[in-house]
Write a protein that holds these residues in place. Structure first.
Motif, mmCIF file in Angstrom:
data_model
loop_
_atom_site.group_PDB
_atom_site.id
_atom_site.type_symbol
_atom_site.label_atom_id
_atom_site.label_comp_id
_atom_site.label_asym_id
_atom_site.label_seq_id
_atom_site.Cartn_x
_atom_site.Cartn_y
_atom_site.Cartn_z
ATOM 1 N N SER A 139 0.823 -1.211 0.000
ATOM 2 C CA SER A 139 0.000 0.000 0.000
ATOM 3 C C SER A 139 0.853 1.256 0.000
ATOM 4 N N SER A 140 2.149 1.096 0.256
ATOM 5 C CA SER A 140 3.093 2.215 0.221
ATOM 6 C C SER A 140 4.327 1.743 -0.532
ATOM 7 N N ALA A 141 4.735 2.485 -1.543
ATOM 8 C CA ALA A 141 5.814 2.072 -2.439
ATOM 9 C C ALA A 141 7.120 1.815 -1.708
ATOM 10 N N GLY A 142 7.905 0.911 -2.260
ATOM 11 C CA GLY A 142 9.225 0.631 -1.717
ATOM 12 C C GLY A 142 9.721 -0.732 -2.137
ATOM 13 N N ASP A 143 10.861 -1.108 -1.557
ATOM 14 C CA ASP A 143 11.473 -2.407 -1.823
ATOM 15 C C ASP A 143 10.892 -3.448 -0.871
ATOM 16 N N VAL A 144 10.823 -4.697 -1.334
ATOM 17 C CA VAL A 144 10.409 -5.800 -0.479
ATOM 18 C C VAL A 144 11.455 -6.904 -0.614
ATOM 19 N N ALA A 145 12.121 -7.193 0.503
ATOM 20 C CA ALA A 145 13.117 -8.271 0.541
ATOM 21 C C ALA A 145 12.382 -9.568 0.864
ATOM 22 N N VAL A 146 12.582 -10.576 0.042
ATOM 23 C CA VAL A 146 11.834 -11.825 0.188
ATOM 24 C C VAL A 146 12.742 -13.042 0.066
ATOM 25 N N VAL A 147 12.231 -14.150 0.592
ATOM 26 C CA VAL A 147 12.771 -15.470 0.301
ATOM 27 C C VAL A 147 11.704 -16.153 -0.538
ATOM 28 N N GLY A 194 13.847 -20.858 -2.155
ATOM 29 C CA GLY A 194 14.893 -20.535 -1.190
ATOM 30 C C GLY A 194 15.770 -19.359 -1.552
ATOM 31 N N ASP A 195 15.626 -18.829 -2.762
ATOM 32 C CA ASP A 195 16.420 -17.665 -3.167
ATOM 33 C C ASP A 195 15.978 -16.433 -2.398
ATOM 34 N N ALA A 196 16.942 -15.689 -1.850
ATOM 35 C CA ALA A 196 16.654 -14.427 -1.171
ATOM 36 C C ALA A 196 16.984 -13.293 -2.134
ATOM 37 N N ILE A 197 15.967 -12.466 -2.445
ATOM 38 C CA ILE A 197 16.156 -11.352 -3.371
ATOM 39 C C ILE A 197 15.391 -10.134 -2.864
ATOM 40 N N ILE A 198 15.726 -8.993 -3.432
ATOM 41 C CA ILE A 198 14.958 -7.784 -3.151
ATOM 42 C C ILE A 198 14.140 -7.454 -4.389
ATOM 43 N N LEU A 199 12.837 -7.278 -4.188
ATOM 44 C CA LEU A 199 11.949 -6.818 -5.254
ATOM 45 C C LEU A 199 11.956 -5.293 -5.160
ATOM 46 N N VAL A 217 8.993 -12.729 4.086
ATOM 47 C CA VAL A 217 9.290 -11.330 3.794
ATOM 48 C C VAL A 217 10.240 -10.864 4.894
ATOM 49 N N LEU A 218 11.416 -10.439 4.477
ATOM 50 C CA LEU A 218 12.456 -10.044 5.414
ATOM 51 C C LEU A 218 12.294 -8.592 5.855
ATOM 52 N N ALA A 219 12.575 -8.327 7.130
ATOM 53 C CA ALA A 219 12.564 -6.952 7.636
ATOM 54 C C ALA A 219 13.768 -6.190 7.086
ATOM 55 N N THR A 220 14.912 -6.863 7.058
ATOM 56 C CA THR A 220 16.131 -6.244 6.557
ATOM 57 C C THR A 220 16.020 -6.067 5.048
ATOM 58 N N GLY A 221 16.055 -4.835 4.586
ATOM 59 C CA GLY A 221 15.976 -4.542 3.160
ATOM 60 C C GLY A 221 14.593 -4.177 2.666
ATOM 61 N N THR A 222 13.564 -4.333 3.513
ATOM 62 C CA THR A 222 12.198 -3.982 3.123
ATOM 63 C C THR A 222 11.898 -2.556 3.540
ATOM 64 N N THR A 223 11.486 -1.735 2.555
ATOM 65 C CA THR A 223 11.119 -0.340 2.833
ATOM 66 C C THR A 223 9.647 -0.062 2.541
ATOM 67 N N ALA A 224 8.996 -0.950 1.814
ATOM 68 C CA ALA A 224 7.563 -0.783 1.511
ATOM 69 C C ALA A 224 6.746 -1.034 2.773
ATOM 70 N N ALA A 225 5.539 -0.498 2.799
ATOM 71 C CA ALA A 225 4.639 -0.699 3.947
ATOM 72 C C ALA A 225 3.295 -1.223 3.449
ATOM 73 N N GLY A 226 2.510 -1.744 4.372
ATOM 74 C CA GLY A 226 1.186 -2.258 4.019
ATOM 75 C C GLY A 226 1.283 -3.454 3.102
ATOM 76 N N ILE A 227 2.159 -4.383 3.402
ATOM 77 C CA ILE A 227 2.384 -5.553 2.541
ATOM 78 C C ILE A 227 1.277 -6.570 2.786
ATOM 79 N N LYS A 228 0.730 -7.082 1.705
ATOM 80 C CA LYS A 228 -0.325 -8.097 1.743
ATOM 81 C C LYS A 228 0.161 -9.344 1.039
#
Length: 89
Positions: A42-50, A54-59, A75-86
């Motif tokens: 709901s708020s733009a930004g990067d989303v760090a995921v596994v 098993g691959d860990a990447i940043i969207l 969804v990793l806290a480290t590297g995630t700047t987006a908010a309101g993730i669903k």
């Protein structure tokens, strides 16, 4: 009276419509409650995921309101700047 669902006997494949969702709290140490079919913010930004494999990447630079079709396990806290993730399932 419940709403009739004429598609209740159909299989929910990856190309079908989203049928459920949940709020995501980014956490470096815990997997999501369910593997996603997609994510939305709901708020733009990067989303760090596994991802499922098993691959860990940043969207990078996800835009609000867009459904991104990714199979996410965490969804990793480290590297995630987006908010309101669903998480969409």
């Amino acid at each position: 009276m419940p709403i009739p669902d004429i598609f209740q006997d159909h299989h929910n494949g990856l190309t079908g419509p989203i049928c459920g969702g949940f709020d995501v709290t980014p956490d470096d140490g815990s997997d999501l409650a369910a593997m996603t079919r997609g994510v939305m913010v709901s708020s733009a930004g990067d989303v760090a995921v596994v991802l499922k494999n098993g691959d860990a990447i940043i969207l990078p630079g996800l835009a609000p309101g867009v459904i991104y079709p990714v199979r996410v396990a965490r969804v990793l806290a480290t590297g995630t700047t987006a908010a309101g993730i669903k998480g969409l399932i």
